[in-house]
Design an enzyme around this catalytic site. Sequence first.
Site, PDB file in Angstrom:
ATOM      1  N   LYS A  13       0.346  -1.613   0.074  1.00 28.92           N
ATOM      2  CA  LYS A  13       0.004  -0.380  -0.181  1.00 28.92           C
ATOM      3  C   LYS A  13       0.754   0.968   0.208  1.00 28.92           C
ATOM      4  O   LYS A  13       0.365   2.580  -0.828  1.00 28.92           O
ATOM      5  CB  LYS A  13      -0.767  -0.249   1.261  1.00 28.92           C
ATOM      6  CG  LYS A  13      -1.899  -1.106   1.408  1.00 28.92           C
ATOM      7  CD  LYS A  13      -3.501  -1.401   2.470  1.00 28.92           C
ATOM      8  CE  LYS A  13      -2.323  -1.209   3.597  1.00 28.92           C
ATOM      9  NZ  LYS A  13      -1.861  -1.947   3.918  1.00 28.92           N
ATOM     10  N   ARG A  88      -9.134   0.524   9.399  1.00 32.51           N
ATOM     11  CA  ARG A  88      -8.631  -0.418   9.949  1.00 32.51           C
ATOM     12  C   ARG A  88      -9.921  -1.368  10.225  1.00 32.51           C
ATOM     13  O   ARG A  88      -9.295  -2.971  10.760  1.00 32.51           O
ATOM     14  CB  ARG A  88      -7.293  -0.307  10.256  1.00 32.51           C
ATOM     15  CG  ARG A  88      -6.309  -1.122  10.417  1.00 32.51           C
ATOM     16  CD  ARG A  88      -5.039  -0.395  10.639  1.00 32.51           C
ATOM     17  NE  ARG A  88      -3.822  -1.042  10.501  1.00 32.51           N
ATOM     18  CZ  ARG A  88      -3.038  -0.787   9.873  1.00 32.51           C
ATOM     19  NH1 ARG A  88      -2.834   0.545   9.160  1.00 32.51           N
ATOM     20  NH2 ARG A  88      -1.734  -0.517   9.848  1.00 32.51           N
ATOM     21  N   ARG A 125      11.969  -6.562   5.101  1.00 33.39           N
ATOM     22  CA  ARG A 125      11.756  -5.027   4.496  1.00 33.39           C
ATOM     23  C   ARG A 125      12.521  -4.002   5.424  1.00 33.39           C
ATOM     24  O   ARG A 125      13.035  -4.408   6.503  1.00 33.39           O
ATOM     25  CB  ARG A 125      10.400  -4.512   5.233  1.00 33.39           C
ATOM     26  CG  ARG A 125      10.064  -3.265   4.952  1.00 33.39           C
ATOM     27  CD  ARG A 125       8.382  -2.836   4.395  1.00 33.39           C
ATOM     28  NE  ARG A 125       7.638  -3.306   6.040  1.00 33.39           N
ATOM     29  CZ  ARG A 125       6.528  -2.807   5.834  1.00 33.39           C
ATOM     30  NH1 ARG A 125       5.706  -1.902   4.874  1.00 33.39           N
ATOM     31  NH2 ARG A 125       5.561  -2.368   7.228  1.00 33.39           N
ATOM     32  N   ARG A 158      11.891  -1.452  10.879  1.00 30.79           N
ATOM     33  CA  ARG A 158      10.721  -1.410  12.214  1.00 30.79           C
ATOM     34  C   ARG A 158      10.746  -2.716  12.868  1.00 30.79           C
ATOM     35  O   ARG A 158      10.127  -3.642  12.567  1.00 30.79           O
ATOM     36  CB  ARG A 158       9.220  -1.599  11.502  1.00 30.79           C
ATOM     37  CG  ARG A 158       9.428  -0.015  10.628  1.00 30.79           C
ATOM     38  CD  ARG A 158       8.344   0.287   9.774  1.00 30.79           C
ATOM     39  NE  ARG A 158       6.953  -0.809  10.459  1.00 30.79           N
ATOM     40  CZ  ARG A 158       5.555  -0.581  10.020  1.00 30.79           C
ATOM     41  NH1 ARG A 158       5.573   0.268   8.552  1.00 30.79           N
ATOM     42  NH2 ARG A 158       4.254  -0.960  10.282  1.00 30.79           N
ATOM     43  N   ARG A 169       0.138  -9.455  13.480  1.00 33.67           N
ATOM     44  CA  ARG A 169      -0.219  -8.391  12.943  1.00 33.67           C
ATOM     45  C   ARG A 169      -1.432  -8.946  11.700  1.00 33.67           C
ATOM     46  O   ARG A 169      -2.186  -8.239  11.829  1.00 33.67           O
ATOM     47  CB  ARG A 169       0.330  -7.401  12.186  1.00 33.67           C
ATOM     48  CG  ARG A 169       1.382  -6.223  13.806  1.00 33.67           C
ATOM     49  CD  ARG A 169       2.231  -5.903  12.116  1.00 33.67           C
ATOM     50  NE  ARG A 169       2.362  -5.127  11.147  1.00 33.67           N
ATOM     51  CZ  ARG A 169       3.053  -4.654  10.264  1.00 33.67           C
ATOM     52  NH1 ARG A 169       4.616  -5.498  10.548  1.00 33.67           N
ATOM     53  NH2 ARG A 169       2.986  -4.059   9.664  1.00 33.67           N
TER      54      ARG A 169
HETATM   55  P1  AMP Z   1       1.114   1.027   8.976  1.00 34.20           P
HETATM   56  O1  AMP Z   1       1.971   1.317   8.494  1.00 34.20           O
HETATM   57  O2  AMP Z   1      -0.602   0.933   8.680  1.00 34.20           O
HETATM   58  O3  AMP Z   1       0.965  -0.225   9.136  1.00 34.20           O
HETATM   59  O4  AMP Z   1       1.021   0.851  10.729  1.00 34.20           O
HETATM   60  C1  AMP Z   1       1.501   0.474  12.037  1.00 34.20           C
HETATM   61  C2  AMP Z   1       1.219   0.837  12.886  1.00 34.20           C
HETATM   62  O5  AMP Z   1       0.602   1.428  13.184  1.00 34.20           O
HETATM   63  C3  AMP Z   1       0.299  -0.500  13.120  1.00 34.20           C
HETATM   64  O6  AMP Z   1       0.328  -1.648  13.114  1.00 34.20           O
HETATM   65  C4  AMP Z   1      -0.739  -0.131  14.338  1.00 34.20           C
HETATM   66  O7  AMP Z   1      -0.767  -0.089  15.358  1.00 34.20           O
HETATM   67  C5  AMP Z   1      -1.243   1.375  13.928  1.00 34.20           C
HETATM   68  N1  AMP Z   1      -1.939   1.797  12.981  1.00 34.20           N
HETATM   69  C6  AMP Z   1      -1.941   2.900  11.663  1.00 34.20           C
HETATM   70  N2  AMP Z   1      -2.794   3.130  11.535  1.00 34.20           N
HETATM   71  C7  AMP Z   1      -3.886   2.630  12.179  1.00 34.20           C
HETATM   72  C8  AMP Z   1      -5.982   2.953  12.258  1.00 34.20           C
HETATM   73  N3  AMP Z   1      -5.886   3.557  11.162  1.00 34.20           N
HETATM   74  N4  AMP Z   1      -6.090   2.135  13.584  1.00 34.20           N
HETATM   75  C9  AMP Z   1      -5.372   1.643  14.617  1.00 34.20           C
HETATM   76  N5  AMP Z   1      -4.308   1.266  14.097  1.00 34.20           N
HETATM   77  C10 AMP Z   1      -3.128   1.712  13.576  1.00 34.20           C
END
Ligand code: AMP
Length: 214
Positions: A13, A88, A125, A158, A169
């Site tokens: 994404k 999400r 990654r 990360r 996750r």
């Molecule tokens: P991402 O970079 O999109 O994988 O997001 C990293 C982390 O941020 C996720 O594993 C969640 O802990 C938090 N996070 C990001 N977006 C959301 C969301 N829309 N709702 C809840 N947690 C989020």
Amino acid sequence: MNLILLGAPGSGKGTQAKKLQAKYKVLHISTGDMFRKTVEEKSALAEKLKNIMEKGKLVPDELVIDIVSKRLKADDCRQGFMLDGFPRTLAQGRALSGILNGNGIDFVLYIELSENEVVKRLSGRRLCSACKTGYHVVFQPPGKENICDKCGGSLFQRDDDKEDIIKHRLKVYNEETAPLIDYYLESGILRKVSGNGNIDKVFEQLCSVINDKH
Ligand code: AMP
């Protein structure tokens, strides 16, 4: 044009969002990036977010919805936006519909990828600590090990891309996020593309979905 990018963590994404932003001049809003930035700034909220994120859990809906609804009111969103990592959960999807009065999203671009492939991508990654450019140790390695090709910054993994956290996750994705696929399918705005293949191949498919409408 307002878009949502939907897909498992690691489905590409963020990578595709950057390319779509460059081509269509549509603003990229990543809640994950917003939270990572907050964590770097050190505050009480930063500590709370760090704890949640490093365990691969979701930030509570109330907090995410509040942050996103404020972000979407900013002037730079008027020309269109692309949400990456939000919504999400079904609660976030319903809240977004309320924020936009029910009719603000043109497409939900769902990037479909098998769980095996997701694990391979996430575990390899790496990110540049300075400019945040993404790499992959096998599929997209930098010229010099652990050094960013673009700015010379050092690469890091990360915390939530470590193997046991990835599993958690994916569980969270299947339970909390995947129901959004049917939710948007029912509203007729979901478009599915295959996340297999290289970055350009996926990008081409996304562009053809967008170009069909515009
Ligand atoms: P991402 O970079 O999109 O994988 O997001 C990293 C982390 O941020 C996720 O594993 C969640 O802990 C938090 N996070 C990001 N977006 C959301 C969301 N829309 N709702 C809840 N947690 C989020």
